[in-house]
Design a protein around this motif. Structure first.
Motif, PDB file in Angstrom:
ATOM      1  N   SER A   5       0.808  -1.212   0.000  1.00  0.00           N
ATOM      2  CA  SER A   5       0.000   0.000   0.000  1.00  0.00           C
ATOM      3  C   SER A   5       0.846   1.270   0.000  1.00  0.00           C
ATOM      4  CB  SER A   5      -0.949   0.011   1.195  1.00  0.00           C
ATOM      5  OG  SER A   5      -0.205   0.035   2.397  1.00  0.00           O
ATOM      6  N   LYS A   6       2.125   1.138   0.289  1.00  0.00           N
ATOM      7  CA  LYS A   6       2.986   2.313   0.274  1.00  0.00           C
ATOM      8  C   LYS A   6       3.279   2.713  -1.168  1.00  0.00           C
ATOM      9  CE  LYS A   6       6.338   2.586   3.259  1.00  0.00           C
ATOM     10  NZ  LYS A   6       7.578   2.276   3.984  1.00  0.00           N
ATOM     11  N   GLN A   7       3.302   4.024  -1.401  1.00  0.00           N
ATOM     12  CA  GLN A   7       3.614   4.497  -2.737  1.00  0.00           C
ATOM     13  C   GLN A   7       5.113   4.391  -2.988  1.00  0.00           C
ATOM     14  OE1 GLN A   7       2.199   8.458  -3.319  1.00  0.00           O
ATOM     15  NE2 GLN A   7       0.274   7.719  -4.164  1.00  0.00           N
ATOM     16  N   SER A   8       5.446   4.252  -4.227  1.00  0.00           N
ATOM     17  CA  SER A   8       6.842   4.189  -4.627  1.00  0.00           C
ATOM     18  C   SER A   8       7.524   5.519  -4.341  1.00  0.00           C
ATOM     19  CB  SER A   8       6.915   3.885  -6.123  1.00  0.00           C
ATOM     20  OG  SER A   8       8.198   4.106  -6.610  1.00  0.00           O
ATOM     21  N   TRP A   9       8.796   5.467  -3.999  1.00  0.00           N
ATOM     22  CA  TRP A   9       9.536   6.714  -3.761  1.00  0.00           C
ATOM     23  C   TRP A   9       9.559   7.562  -5.009  1.00  0.00           C
ATOM     24  CZ3 TRP A   9      13.656   8.218  -6.632  1.00  0.00           C
ATOM     25  CH2 TRP A   9      14.256   7.249  -7.427  1.00  0.00           C
ATOM     26  N   LYS A  10       9.468   6.927  -6.187  1.00  0.00           N
ATOM     27  CA  LYS A  10       9.495   7.670  -7.439  1.00  0.00           C
ATOM     28  C   LYS A  10       8.286   8.579  -7.559  1.00  0.00           C
ATOM     29  CE  LYS A  10      12.179   4.342 -10.067  1.00  0.00           C
ATOM     30  NZ  LYS A  10      12.182   3.439 -11.210  1.00  0.00           N
ATOM     31  N   LYS A  11       7.141   8.110  -7.088  1.00  0.00           N
ATOM     32  CA  LYS A  11       5.936   8.928  -7.166  1.00  0.00           C
ATOM     33  C   LYS A  11       5.994  10.096  -6.199  1.00  0.00           C
ATOM     34  CE  LYS A  11       2.934   5.296  -8.825  1.00  0.00           C
ATOM     35  NZ  LYS A  11       1.776   4.464  -8.566  1.00  0.00           N
ATOM     36  N   PHE A  17       7.622  13.367 -10.011  1.00  0.00           N
ATOM     37  CA  PHE A  17       6.220  13.783 -10.029  1.00  0.00           C
ATOM     38  C   PHE A  17       6.004  14.877 -11.069  1.00  0.00           C
ATOM     39  CE2 PHE A  17       2.653  16.291  -8.216  1.00  0.00           C
ATOM     40  CZ  PHE A  17       1.670  15.340  -8.391  1.00  0.00           C
ATOM     41  N   LEU A  18       6.945  15.806 -11.163  1.00  0.00           N
ATOM     42  CA  LEU A  18       6.845  16.870 -12.159  1.00  0.00           C
ATOM     43  C   LEU A  18       6.888  16.290 -13.568  1.00  0.00           C
ATOM     44  CD1 LEU A  18       6.759  19.797 -13.092  1.00  0.00           C
ATOM     45  CD2 LEU A  18       9.235  19.903 -12.730  1.00  0.00           C
ATOM     46  N   SER A  19       7.833  15.421 -13.829  1.00  0.00           N
ATOM     47  CA  SER A  19       7.935  14.821 -15.165  1.00  0.00           C
ATOM     48  C   SER A  19       6.668  14.058 -15.534  1.00  0.00           C
ATOM     49  CB  SER A  19       9.133  13.878 -15.235  1.00  0.00           C
ATOM     50  OG  SER A  19      10.325  14.593 -15.098  1.00  0.00           O
ATOM     51  N   ASN A  20       6.160  13.281 -14.598  1.00  0.00           N
ATOM     52  CA  ASN A  20       4.927  12.532 -14.858  1.00  0.00           C
ATOM     53  C   ASN A  20       3.750  13.473 -15.088  1.00  0.00           C
ATOM     54  OD1 ASN A  20       6.327  10.145 -14.537  1.00  0.00           O
ATOM     55  ND2 ASN A  20       5.638   9.804 -12.436  1.00  0.00           N
ATOM     56  N   SER A  21       3.679  14.544 -14.314  1.00  0.00           N
ATOM     57  CA  SER A  21       2.591  15.512 -14.471  1.00  0.00           C
ATOM     58  C   SER A  21       2.654  16.203 -15.821  1.00  0.00           C
ATOM     59  CB  SER A  21       2.643  16.551 -13.351  1.00  0.00           C
ATOM     60  OG  SER A  21       2.398  15.955 -12.106  1.00  0.00           O
ATOM     61  N   ILE A  48      -3.015  20.818 -16.175  1.00  0.00           N
ATOM     62  CA  ILE A  48      -2.023  21.894 -16.123  1.00  0.00           C
ATOM     63  C   ILE A  48      -1.924  22.468 -14.714  1.00  0.00           C
ATOM     64  CG2 ILE A  48      -1.593  24.277 -16.879  1.00  0.00           C
ATOM     65  CD1 ILE A  48      -2.297  23.360 -19.701  1.00  0.00           C
ATOM     66  N   VAL A  49      -3.050  22.601 -14.037  1.00  0.00           N
ATOM     67  CA  VAL A  49      -3.030  23.100 -12.658  1.00  0.00           C
ATOM     68  C   VAL A  49      -2.218  22.159 -11.766  1.00  0.00           C
ATOM     69  CG1 VAL A  49      -4.466  23.522 -10.613  1.00  0.00           C
ATOM     70  CG2 VAL A  49      -5.164  24.431 -12.820  1.00  0.00           C
ATOM     71  N   ARG A  50      -2.418  20.848 -11.914  1.00  0.00           N
ATOM     72  CA  ARG A  50      -1.639  19.881 -11.138  1.00  0.00           C
ATOM     73  C   ARG A  50      -0.157  19.977 -11.479  1.00  0.00           C
ATOM     74  NH1 ARG A  50      -6.131  16.752 -12.156  1.00  0.00           N
ATOM     75  NH2 ARG A  50      -5.187  15.721 -13.929  1.00  0.00           N
ATOM     76  N   LEU A  55       5.426  21.689 -10.324  1.00  0.00           N
ATOM     77  CA  LEU A  55       6.555  22.553 -10.659  1.00  0.00           C
ATOM     78  C   LEU A  55       6.979  23.368  -9.443  1.00  0.00           C
ATOM     79  CD1 LEU A  55       8.442  23.814 -12.814  1.00  0.00           C
ATOM     80  CD2 LEU A  55       6.621  25.469 -13.248  1.00  0.00           C
ATOM     81  N   THR A  56       6.031  23.930  -8.743  1.00  0.00           N
ATOM     82  CA  THR A  56       6.326  24.701  -7.537  1.00  0.00           C
ATOM     83  C   THR A  56       7.032  23.838  -6.503  1.00  0.00           C
ATOM     84  OG1 THR A  56       4.421  26.133  -7.923  1.00  0.00           O
ATOM     85  CG2 THR A  56       5.310  26.090  -5.696  1.00  0.00           C
ATOM     86  N   LYS A  57       6.539  22.619  -6.331  1.00  0.00           N
ATOM     87  CA  LYS A  57       7.144  21.715  -5.353  1.00  0.00           C
ATOM     88  C   LYS A  57       8.571  21.352  -5.764  1.00  0.00           C
ATOM     89  CE  LYS A  57       6.175  17.551  -2.721  1.00  0.00           C
ATOM     90  NZ  LYS A  57       5.225  16.469  -2.473  1.00  0.00           N
TER      91      LYS A  57
END
Length: 92
Positions: A5-11, A17-21, A48-50, A55-57
């Motif tokens: 149930s734990k998310q991957s560190w990559k996510k 996360f930016l690249s995937n978004s 785009i909002v996500r 990007l900010t993060k």
């Protein structure tokens, strides 16, 4: 076999996360451009909002700035394309 149930560190990693978004937003904008309908434009806008939040993060966590800058430029281009699709929808 149950999934962990734990998310991957990559996510959770801001750069990933930016690249995937960016990739998801790009697909959404392309969909809105090829099928300019209100729902497709709205979906692309939300993507785009996500991506802007990602990007900010990434900027806050001082991710590889060359990669962040490249993603930012791609995001700016997608915003312009989305505006074009929005204009088409409004003209219909």
């Amino acid at each position: 076999m149950a999934k962990n149930s734990k998310q991957s560190w990559k996510k959770d990693h801001p750069g990933t996360f930016l690249s995937n978004s960016v990739q998801k937003a790009d697909r959404s904008v392309k969909q809105a451009m090829s099928h300019p309908e209100e729902i497709a434009v709205e979906h692309a806008f939300n993507s785009i909002v996500r991506t802007e939040k990602a990007l900010t993060k990434a900027e806050q966590y001082d991710e590889r700035m060359d990669s962040v800058q490249q993603n930012k430029e791609q995001l700016d281009m997608m915003k312009k394309q989305l505006n074009e699709a929005q204009e088409i929808v409004e003209d219909q």
